[in-house]
Structures are given as C-alpha cells and as structure tokens.
Design a protein around this motif. Sequence first.
Motif, PDB file in Angstrom:
ATOM      1  N   PHE A  24       0.811  -1.090  -0.003  1.00  0.00           N
ATOM      2  CA  PHE A  24       0.066  -0.058   0.173  1.00  0.00           C
ATOM      3  C   PHE A  24       1.057   1.094   0.102  1.00  0.00           C
ATOM      4  O   PHE A  24       1.906   1.568   0.779  1.00  0.00           O
ATOM      5  CB  PHE A  24      -0.796   0.085   1.190  1.00  0.00           C
ATOM      6  CG  PHE A  24      -1.811   1.139   1.267  1.00  0.00           C
ATOM      7  CD1 PHE A  24      -3.105   1.255   0.608  1.00  0.00           C
ATOM      8  CD2 PHE A  24      -1.449   2.229   1.924  1.00  0.00           C
ATOM      9  CE1 PHE A  24      -3.841   2.084   0.585  1.00  0.00           C
ATOM     10  CE2 PHE A  24      -2.437   3.278   2.320  1.00  0.00           C
ATOM     11  CZ  PHE A  24      -3.539   3.328   1.278  1.00  0.00           C
ATOM     12  N   MET A  25       0.529   2.222  -0.979  1.00  0.00           N
ATOM     13  CA  MET A  25       1.393   3.465  -0.967  1.00  0.00           C
ATOM     14  C   MET A  25       0.433   4.780  -1.709  1.00  0.00           C
ATOM     15  O   MET A  25      -0.072   4.342  -2.631  1.00  0.00           O
ATOM     16  CB  MET A  25       2.866   3.362  -1.819  1.00  0.00           C
ATOM     17  CG  MET A  25       3.683   4.306  -1.880  1.00  0.00           C
ATOM     18  SD  MET A  25       4.868   4.325  -2.995  1.00  0.00           S
ATOM     19  CE  MET A  25       5.697   3.050  -2.226  1.00  0.00           C
ATOM     20  N   TYR A  82      -8.825   6.069  -5.919  1.00  0.00           N
ATOM     21  CA  TYR A  82      -9.144   7.282  -5.069  1.00  0.00           C
ATOM     22  C   TYR A  82      -9.192   6.732  -3.639  1.00  0.00           C
ATOM     23  O   TYR A  82      -9.700   5.483  -3.512  1.00  0.00           O
ATOM     24  CB  TYR A  82     -10.163   8.078  -5.367  1.00  0.00           C
ATOM     25  CG  TYR A  82     -10.142   8.932  -6.541  1.00  0.00           C
ATOM     26  CD1 TYR A  82      -9.062   9.920  -6.590  1.00  0.00           C
ATOM     27  CD2 TYR A  82     -10.790   8.670  -7.725  1.00  0.00           C
ATOM     28  CE1 TYR A  82      -8.907  10.673  -7.746  1.00  0.00           C
ATOM     29  CE2 TYR A  82     -10.558   9.322  -9.066  1.00  0.00           C
ATOM     30  CZ  TYR A  82      -9.760  10.536  -9.000  1.00  0.00           C
ATOM     31  OH  TYR A  82      -9.732  11.161 -10.254  1.00  0.00           O
ATOM     32  N   SER A  83      -8.358   7.523  -2.639  1.00  0.00           N
ATOM     33  CA  SER A  83      -8.904   6.927  -1.166  1.00  0.00           C
ATOM     34  C   SER A  83     -10.362   6.738  -1.006  1.00  0.00           C
ATOM     35  O   SER A  83     -11.243   7.592  -1.103  1.00  0.00           O
ATOM     36  CB  SER A  83      -8.360   8.211  -0.154  1.00  0.00           C
ATOM     37  OG  SER A  83      -8.223   7.849   1.072  1.00  0.00           O
ATOM     38  N   GLY A  84     -10.813   5.802  -0.272  1.00  0.00           N
ATOM     39  CA  GLY A  84     -12.021   5.549   0.097  1.00  0.00           C
ATOM     40  C   GLY A  84     -12.624   4.658  -0.734  1.00  0.00           C
ATOM     41  O   GLY A  84     -13.840   4.068  -0.482  1.00  0.00           O
ATOM     42  N   GLN A  85     -12.190   4.457  -1.919  1.00  0.00           N
ATOM     43  CA  GLN A  85     -12.935   3.534  -2.883  1.00  0.00           C
ATOM     44  C   GLN A  85     -12.553   2.123  -2.463  1.00  0.00           C
ATOM     45  O   GLN A  85     -11.501   1.796  -2.139  1.00  0.00           O
ATOM     46  CB  GLN A  85     -12.379   3.661  -4.349  1.00  0.00           C
ATOM     47  CG  GLN A  85     -12.924   5.064  -4.812  1.00  0.00           C
ATOM     48  CD  GLN A  85     -12.488   5.472  -6.467  1.00  0.00           C
ATOM     49  OE1 GLN A  85     -11.517   4.758  -6.681  1.00  0.00           O
ATOM     50  NE2 GLN A  85     -13.472   6.024  -7.047  1.00  0.00           N
ATOM     51  N   GLY A  86     -13.516   1.294  -2.940  1.00  0.00           N
ATOM     52  CA  GLY A  86     -13.307  -0.204  -2.694  1.00  0.00           C
ATOM     53  C   GLY A  86     -12.459  -1.002  -3.769  1.00  0.00           C
ATOM     54  O   GLY A  86     -12.211  -2.308  -3.406  1.00  0.00           O
ATOM     55  N   PHE A  91      -3.088   7.479 -14.127  1.00  0.00           N
ATOM     56  CA  PHE A  91      -4.514   7.088 -13.324  1.00  0.00           C
ATOM     57  C   PHE A  91      -5.663   8.143 -13.964  1.00  0.00           C
ATOM     58  O   PHE A  91      -6.643   7.253 -14.133  1.00  0.00           O
ATOM     59  CB  PHE A  91      -4.292   7.080 -12.009  1.00  0.00           C
ATOM     60  CG  PHE A  91      -5.627   6.964 -11.213  1.00  0.00           C
ATOM     61  CD1 PHE A  91      -6.104   5.848 -11.229  1.00  0.00           C
ATOM     62  CD2 PHE A  91      -6.220   8.176 -10.596  1.00  0.00           C
ATOM     63  CE1 PHE A  91      -7.246   5.774 -10.353  1.00  0.00           C
ATOM     64  CE2 PHE A  91      -7.339   7.911  -9.812  1.00  0.00           C
ATOM     65  CZ  PHE A  91      -7.813   6.517  -9.799  1.00  0.00           C
ATOM     66  N   GLU A  92      -5.522   9.379 -13.789  1.00  0.00           N
ATOM     67  CA  GLU A  92      -6.739  10.173 -14.277  1.00  0.00           C
ATOM     68  C   GLU A  92      -7.104  10.054 -15.608  1.00  0.00           C
ATOM     69  O   GLU A  92      -8.242   9.913 -15.804  1.00  0.00           O
ATOM     70  CB  GLU A  92      -6.230  11.636 -13.848  1.00  0.00           C
ATOM     71  CG  GLU A  92      -6.176  11.829 -12.322  1.00  0.00           C
ATOM     72  CD  GLU A  92      -5.769  13.656 -12.234  1.00  0.00           C
ATOM     73  OE1 GLU A  92      -5.968  13.855 -11.423  1.00  0.00           O
ATOM     74  OE2 GLU A  92      -5.187  14.391 -13.138  1.00  0.00           O
ATOM     75  N   VAL A 132      -4.822   9.976  -4.116  1.00  0.00           N
ATOM     76  CA  VAL A 132      -4.683   8.485  -4.902  1.00  0.00           C
ATOM     77  C   VAL A 132      -3.817   7.438  -4.341  1.00  0.00           C
ATOM     78  O   VAL A 132      -2.915   7.972  -3.733  1.00  0.00           O
ATOM     79  CB  VAL A 132      -4.313   8.777  -6.245  1.00  0.00           C
ATOM     80  CG1 VAL A 132      -4.100   7.802  -7.181  1.00  0.00           C
ATOM     81  CG2 VAL A 132      -5.371   9.879  -6.969  1.00  0.00           C
ATOM     82  N   GLU A 133      -4.316   6.317  -4.430  1.00  0.00           N
ATOM     83  CA  GLU A 133      -3.560   5.118  -3.792  1.00  0.00           C
ATOM     84  C   GLU A 133      -3.171   4.142  -4.766  1.00  0.00           C
ATOM     85  O   GLU A 133      -3.918   3.894  -5.619  1.00  0.00           O
ATOM     86  CB  GLU A 133      -4.090   4.576  -2.344  1.00  0.00           C
ATOM     87  CG  GLU A 133      -4.833   5.470  -1.430  1.00  0.00           C
ATOM     88  CD  GLU A 133      -6.028   4.861  -0.419  1.00  0.00           C
ATOM     89  OE1 GLU A 133      -6.147   5.414   0.341  1.00  0.00           O
ATOM     90  OE2 GLU A 133      -6.639   3.665  -1.135  1.00  0.00           O
TER      91      GLU A 133
END
Length: 697
Positions: free
Chosen positions: A506-507, A551-555, A579-580, A596-597
């Motif tokens: 994870f980063m 994106y942070s919070g996405q599953g 990514f975008e 973004v992760e």
Amino acid sequence: MSKTQVRLGVDIGGTFTDVVLETGNDRFSTKVLTTYSAPEDAIIDGLHQVCAKSGVLASNIGQIIHGTTLATNALIERRGAKAALITTQGFRDVIEMRSESRFEQYDLNLTLPEPLLPRNRRYTLSERMDARGNVLIPLDRAEVEALADTLAAADYTSIAIGLLHSYANDAHERMIAEVLAARLPNAMISLSSEVSPQMREYERFNTTIANAYIKPLMKSYLGRLKDRLATEGAACPVFLMHSGGGIMSLESAAEFPVRLVESGPAGGAIFAADIAARHGLDKVLSFDMGGTTAKICLIKDQTPKTARVFEVARTYRFKKGSGMPISIPVIDMVEIGAGGGSLAHVDAMNQIRVGPESAGSEPGPACYGRGGDKPAVTDADLVLGKLDPKSFAGGSIPLHPYSSAAALETVIGQRLDMDATEAAWGLAEVVDENMANAARVHAVENGEDLSNYTMIAFGGAAPLHAARLCEKLGVARCLVPTGAGVGSAIGFLRAPFSFESNRSVFMRLSDFDPAKVRALFAEMEDEATRFVRSCDADATIRSDHKVYMRYSGQGWEIPIDLTAEQSANPDADTFLSLFEKDYETLFGRAVEGMEVEITVWSVNAFTDPDASGALTPLPATQQPTSGGTRNLFDPALGQRVDAAIIQRDTMQPGALAHGPAVVTEDETTIIVPSSREVIAHTDGTLDIRPTSQGDAQ
C-alpha cells in the motif's frame, strides 16, 4: 524434421477434447468426445488420430501444450480433496461471511453459495501481523505442533494456510508449513503467500483453499497423463496453459493448479490475439463458443484484457458476486452457459430459457442419439439447417434430426403451441440474444463501443452463430480463422511462456517513494523472469509493468499500464496523470483534489511471441464453386432460404460468396446470412461483412 518442430496442443472442454498437431507449417487436428472418468483417454485417442493423419510418430513430438477445464469442473462440482484451512484466530469465518455485498439487491430469499470448506474443517492459531508485515502477536511453535497432531488424526490430504497480512510477511505461514511437512509428510500444503500474495483476505483465503482443494486431483491427473504419453512414445516436455494467457511447466501446474482455472478459454483469447496481429486489427471482440459455454473477450492493440480476480461457478443467473472469487492473474472475459450442449426449457412465465445446464458429451444433445431427450442449442441448429447430419465433427458423430425435432416439440412446442422450426428459432434467438447482451454489458463495463470492433469467431459452435451476433451488436466484420473449430488448442501453440508476479504494498501518492518502487519492481521482475527461464532457458524474455490504483476511500482499483521508462524511473506526477486519464476513460471524469492510492504492483515476464507481419487485404477476384444448396432458416428474415453449400477448402484467396451460404469444414460450419458476404484472405481466414460493401475491400 527435428522434434522441436513438432508440437501438440490439447484442449479438454466440457463436450469435446480438441487435439492439434503442428509440423513446421502443416497442421492436423481432430475433435473427440471428452471422457470424464479418465480425461487422458480422449487425449490419447486424439493423439493417435492426428499422428495417423500427419504420418508423424508420437516419439517425434518435441513439446505438448495442454489446457483443461478439469480444475474448473472440480470446483463447480465440489469434487475435491479432504482439505483443511489454517488461519489467524478470529478469521475462521471470513470465507463464509464473504464481502457482505448483495449481488441481487431486491431478492429477499437470496441464498449465498456455500464455502468450499465447512466450519469444522477451518482451524485457527493465535498469531497476528499488521498490514505492513510487523509482528503483533508471535506464533507459538508448540501451538502449531499441537494443531498438526489434530490434523493428522483427522487424516486430511491437503491443507491450505492463509494468515492475515501474510502477503506482507510470510514468516508465520512458512513456520506452519515446516511443522506440517515434518508431522504430516503425505499431506499437500498450499500457502497463501505463494498462491496469491495479495491484499483482501476473503479472495486470498478462497484462492488458497481452492488450490488445496483441487491439488491432489490435478497432481494425480497430470502424473497419469505424463506416464500415458510416455507409454505412447511421447516422452517430451509437457506444459500447461494458465489462466493469464501464458505457459507454465507441468511441475508448477501440479503445485499451483488453481492457475489452470480458465486455461482453455485463455488459449482461445491468445488465438484471437494472434489473428488480430496478423490482420492488423487493434479492436477485436473474441467470440469463443464450444459445447458447454460461450466466452467473450475484448482485445485491444492485439493484447487481451487481463484482471486480478475472477469468479468460478456463479450460482445466480451468472451474476457478478454470486460465485467463488479466485485471485490470480487471468484474461478478463465474460463466460455464460450458452454452448452447443446448453439445454432449453420453458419457465413458469412461458418464456424459453437456455442454459446454464449442459448435456455435455454424456449423453449429449438429443441429436447425438446417446439417450439425451432435452433440446440443446445443437438440436436447434440442426433443425434450422445450419448443420449437415452426415458430416458433423468430420462425420465421426452422425446426427439424428428426428430426435432433435421430437425434443423441441415435446419440451418447447407443446408448451408454446409451436412446431419444431418455430421452437428451434425461438431457442436460437434466445441464446444469441443472451450472448449479445453479455457482450454489450462487458463492453459498457469497460467503456467500449462495439460498433468499432471486429469479431473473431472460433470454437465448434461460434461460426454457426457469429454472423447473427454481429447483426444484433451492429458489428460490421467477423473473421473466422482456419482451424476455428479447435481454436483454443491452436492458441496454446501460440502462447508465450509467462509468469505474472504480484505484490500488495500500500502506498499513497503523497507518500510516494521512488527508491522503494524501483526495488519492488526489480524484485518482482527477477521472480517472474526466473520462472519463465525455468521453462525456456534460451528464450528472449520481455516484461510488462502495471500498478492498480484508486481514489482514497474507494473499494476497488483500476489497472494502469507503465512503460519500461516509467517503471525504471517512477514519478508520482506521471502515475497520477496515467491514473486520471484511464479513470476518465472508464467513468467519464476524474475527481479533482482526492488522494490517490496504489494497492497492488505487478510484473509480467514473457517470451517473445511469433513476429508475423500484417496481411495485405485482397480484392474479390473469383466466385467459389457451390456444392448445391441447403434449406437454411434466416432469423433476420424469419423464413427459410436456399443457401449455397461451399466447401471451405475451395475458397482460394480472393474468393467471394454472397449470402445466404453455408461454408462447411470438418470441425465447424460457417453461416453467412442473407445480409452478408464472405471473402477469403491469403491465410485462409474468412471475412464475413455486410453485402452493401460490394466487392470493395
């Protein structure tokens, strides 16, 4: 001819086993019915047939590439070993709790599929790692030894070990494996840190259990197969097609049989990608329809789309989320129960339904005359005039039209007041619409417009239905390659040796560490390259790099492809830009200002594919010779028409025929409806396109 020039491709399907022998530029093939009790019997039968056709001795075969549905079928039918799971205390029920998502939101009686292992076969140990691999609770070796004695008393033949966060630190899993190897020397061990070293414990545990569950069965089968082949004189290396589209050694396949799940369909996608490259096509819809299922895959830039997770044995109308998740590299495709043997019935709403139940090869569709009394897709195709009852499978399987008509009238006609032709038309339209709808959904999920795609059709049943599917989807061109009836087996012979290495690290981009990223990619590249080198010591090896971002919070994440330069010199701004761009393609817009992760990193090493230049299109120059006509039902017109019968081998390069026409060969039949025409290319591929194009290429 040297042994290295003689190669055998073998694909075991749910109905047929396809065998292809290549000797230099010559190719010989056959289809035999799959023998469920001993699958190697059908392979040996097919081996004898292709050796007789080619005049090649089995001892001259230098390499055998094999793909099979046996692993998939064992999981679907729950026909595996007596297995156990060892996991972290408190996580015993993860595989039963699943992800707690409802795949059918409004079904109040929703039933989740049962886990592979019941609760009394799931054991726990007091230990704990955190997400970064730090030890929170040390593992007590004495506790492991006590559990080993319990497992030995229960007489388990295979054991899965899946601990929390072992992808980050596998020390505890390896200690357990060491103890079990000493206390249970005959038990087979599967470690989650080896089988699927990725985050998300539900998918990882399930994949490891699936590997343990089928390992004894597959190891036994692969051993028997190698011995039988050696007895026949084919004592050559045997390799297996894996689900990611590459080839692995027999020894690795026996150790990680879960990677063989979807190996047959993966070969088909590789076959289609090879045809796409030869014809210079960048957007291809691969359509593979066999005796049991139909598979649809998007191929862009001559490369099949891949994924990290897929599902086996979906239990609820093939809905996503209702199956068994397997977390391994796989070619991304949609698979539905719509093959030649798929059975039809009329439901309580008086609607015709087709599949997922299949007649398989035992007893087979009603027309096989082997005891089947329910109508299958093949029965409808026979009644509609698509098949010649005397030349099916090269004449090796005589068909019985009256049995087909009787089954259609009994099961469908009597319920819906239809004659045999109307019932067959209804059945065929339902199965074609099912496949068309699956293709539409798959395209939408991937942000693609199929009107810009070319279909490549293969498998024994696909050329019978491909043109109608193109009419429904608005696809202009359909290519049917030579050897289409045994396409997956040919695909095995085109596949590279490959291995994909994954890491869950994870980063966040705000904490991006270029040095750590370079070291991670170097470690994975070394692992993947060493695996491929073990299969082919002298090959030129290349690699692809990929990261999975969200994106942070996405599953869930989306895959982002990196160039060699981008992975060698990683940069947070470059990763964000890539990514975008891909996120906007999939979902319409990027989200400004969100963190973004990166969750998973991947390196796929592979041998160089056969470099073949694109073919030059031909103008239409001649009309092929017709061998009479056949009464064919055209569903677009809703009536029977007289279709010209053309032998495929009479269609020389440049030959053009207008529909309606039936192009016949030993292993399949190509239907050209009234709205289409067909032209032959220099490599023998048939190009089906709208008649309005005239003679222009």
